[in-house]
Scaffold this active site. Structure first.
Site, short mmCIF file in Angstrom:
data_model
loop_
_atom_site.label_atom_id
_atom_site.label_comp_id
_atom_site.label_asym_id
_atom_site.label_seq_id
_atom_site.Cartn_x
_atom_site.Cartn_y
_atom_site.Cartn_z
N GLY A 212 1.73 -3.78 -0.02
CA GLY A 212 2.12 -4.71 -1.08
C GLY A 212 1.02 -5.74 -1.22
N ALA A 213 0.49 -5.90 -2.43
CA ALA A 213 -0.73 -6.69 -2.61
C ALA A 213 -0.62 -8.10 -2.02
CB ALA A 213 -1.09 -6.74 -4.10
N GLN B 284 8.34 3.97 -0.79
CA GLN B 284 8.61 2.52 -0.67
C GLN B 284 9.92 2.14 -1.36
OE1 GLN B 284 5.70 3.84 -1.70
NE2 GLN B 284 3.94 2.75 -0.88
N ASP C 235 -0.92 -4.45 -8.16
CA ASP C 235 -1.93 -4.52 -7.10
C ASP C 235 -3.21 -5.20 -7.59
OD1 ASP C 235 -0.10 -2.09 -6.31
OD2 ASP C 235 -1.05 -2.89 -4.50
N ASN D 194 -1.07 -0.54 -10.45
CA ASN D 194 0.08 -0.67 -9.55
C ASN D 194 0.34 0.72 -8.97
OD1 ASN D 194 2.20 -2.25 -8.35
ND2 ASN D 194 3.66 -1.23 -9.70
N LYS D 195 1.30 0.81 -8.09
CA LYS D 195 1.64 2.05 -7.39
C LYS D 195 1.67 3.25 -8.33
CE LYS D 195 2.04 2.47 -3.98
NZ LYS D 195 0.84 2.91 -3.22
#
Lengths: 343, 343
Positions: free
Chosen positions: B46-47, B193, B234, B244-245
């Site tokens: 997680g950033a 996640q 991110d 992002n993911k």
């Protein structure tokens, strides 16, 4: 040659698809109940393969009858048991109807003759399915160019049919015609038919295949690494709406966003002329443990709320063409689909 | 209260997120190398949480120095070790830069003073992150109505930050404001996640949450069961493109198709003003075993070709708003994003 399902003197032999790719186990199913449970628990899956299993399950049920007494009621009970296994795949009901028609024709004859007619019909459905898949492949491969990279979702391969496959039949036919095709296989959560079955089939035949998780397809489309999508179908409505494995709709939306053709490969036995649109297609909701556990390993909190619809419906506007054994249907499907049945 | 990461006299304490939700194990990491490996192996992810871990890892590395000899070279080596852990999350580099600035300011003082300044800065970054998340939550919750059902992808919760969360911070703030919010959590393959972390966080606080596989989101949007999407980020480029993911882009395409707002919740430390567009954001390619195995169980054929990009980029045209601690930015992002930094 991948043997998905076979009629033998001992019973119906199927490869247990739940154990692939780590184990190749063939089991013999000796009663309609055993075949019904194999369909329910996904020992065998894929609409055309379910159709074949349904026919063989019914033939087996009739073969196991000890006398002709109450044969009509017994046949009805056998057919009902098979009918209740899974709700979405059209081929299941199509196969039951074919077996019913033959039964009605021969029910006044001797038990032995009835049993023989049932077995013959089930074996015919099996044989015809492979021939149909080869025709689908031949029609479909004409839509593919050399050096294309193709995305598929779930497994619409030899394991989803009597052999050869629908979507993967198109891939096989293209390769047989000398085209270099690369395949991206969506792993297809929750049941992982892509990673466990499609990747395994492609590797068996040395067709280049890259396994990705379902949420990576958009990334590779953005990079222009996918030129065409081909999937199978579990039921196609009269208007061309397509029920297929959960996630197919998302692939279709992504394909449209990237202006990539989205093709559906399926036999006419998957098309349900009595269902006007996708809204009328029943969507099976399966056990939530398929989502919360993988091979017995827990991957979610205990007692979490989970949804597990096994299929979704892709509206006809997102479908570039439907590839069948009778040819390729395109928009307007309301006309082109019924026309296939006239050929 | 979920404790993601904490500075203690013994070292940096983190919950091992790889073991959730089945085990809650807190480990103490006592060197920069141990913290770096924890980031690389996704003990912590997680950033914003990576940013905090990076700062604490550097503080730990400096705290472990025995003398002031070569302190500048040693600091550079420590920072470089952290910098090489993961390439995509902007917060990692942002935290390193903050630690570097403080180091430059105090490097002429005694070792003890340098060490104290480093530790103070890392602990400050940790404390500020929680405050920032609460502000993001307050801004974001104003975009949610009572009785909304919200879809999120991956985990942008307390576990992805020092606490409270970005996307899940928006959910928490809405709930704290008396709104009844239902959450759909994409499981988020390959690292899960969503199922392992987001579902677990929501259950801990009795926020209604339904776990789905990533390919089901489209199905529930078709059924009008999802009204809004909120995800974390991110790295956000200057023009509002959002890394992002993996799978986030697909969710954004689906949201647009269904005219559902797609919100990104992230602190300014995730925004990279030096990267003009998403094309400049490096996308980490991770180990393929994350795709082919789950908890040691093999789910794909041996030696299959696999891709595993960990992130994708959602173009700004699909982003309805970016929710930060300084307020909400909307199109045109080329103006609204730089303006946030002036506030």
């Amino acid at each position: 040659m991948i043997r998905t399902i076979e009629w033998t003197d001992d019973g119906v032999v199927m490869i247990d698809q739940r154990l692939l790719p780590t184990e190749e186990v063939y089991n013999t199913y000796r009663s309609v109940e055993e075949v019904a449970e194999a369909i329910e628990t996904m020992v065998i899956r894929g609409a055309p393969a379910i159709g074949v299993a349904a026919a063989m399950g019914i033939a087996l049920g009739v073969a196991n009858l000890a006398s002709k007494e109450n044969v009509e009621e017994n046949f009805a009970a056998i057919a009902l048991r098979i009918q209740k296994t899974r709700p979405t795949a059209r081929n299941l009901f199509w196969a039951i109807e074919r077996m019913e028609k033959v039964f009605q024709k021969v029910q006044d004859r001797s038990l032995e003759e009835i049993q023989s007619a049932m077995t013959t019909e089930a074996v015919t459905i099996h044989r015809e399915d492979i021939e149909i898949n080869r025709k689908i492949g031949e029609h479909g491969q004409q839509l593919l160019s050399d050096k294309m990279t193709l995305l598929t979702h779930c497994n619409a391969g030899a394991l989803a049919t009597a052999g050869y496959g629908t979507a993967l039949g198109v891939v096989r036919a293209a390769v047989e015609n000398g085209k270099k095709i690369q395949v991206f296989a969506n792993e297809t959560r929750p049941f992982l038919q892509g990673s466990r079955l499609t990747a395994w089939e492609m590797m068996k035949e040395d067709i280049p295949c890259t396994l990705i998780t379902d949420n990576m397809a958009g990334y590779f489309m953005q990079l222009n690494q996918i030129q065409v999508v081909v999937v199978g179908a579990d039921r196609i409505a009269r208007n061309g709406d397509v029920a297929n494995k959960i996630g197919t709709y998302t692939v279709a939306v992504l394909a449209r966003e990237h202006q990539i053709p989205f093709y559906v490969a399926a036999p006419l036995s998957t098309i349900d002329l009595d269902t006007p649109t996708g809204e009328g297609i029943p969507i099976e909701q399966r056990n939530i443990q398929e989502v919360t556990e993988i091979k017995g390993q827990v991957i979610a909190p205990a007692s979490v709320s989970v949804a597990n619809p096994a299929f979704d419906v892709t509206p006809n506007r997102l479908v570039s063409a439907i590839i069948t054994e009778k040819g390729v249907a395109t928009d307007p499907y309301g006309e082109s689909i019924p026309a296939l049945f006239e050929k």
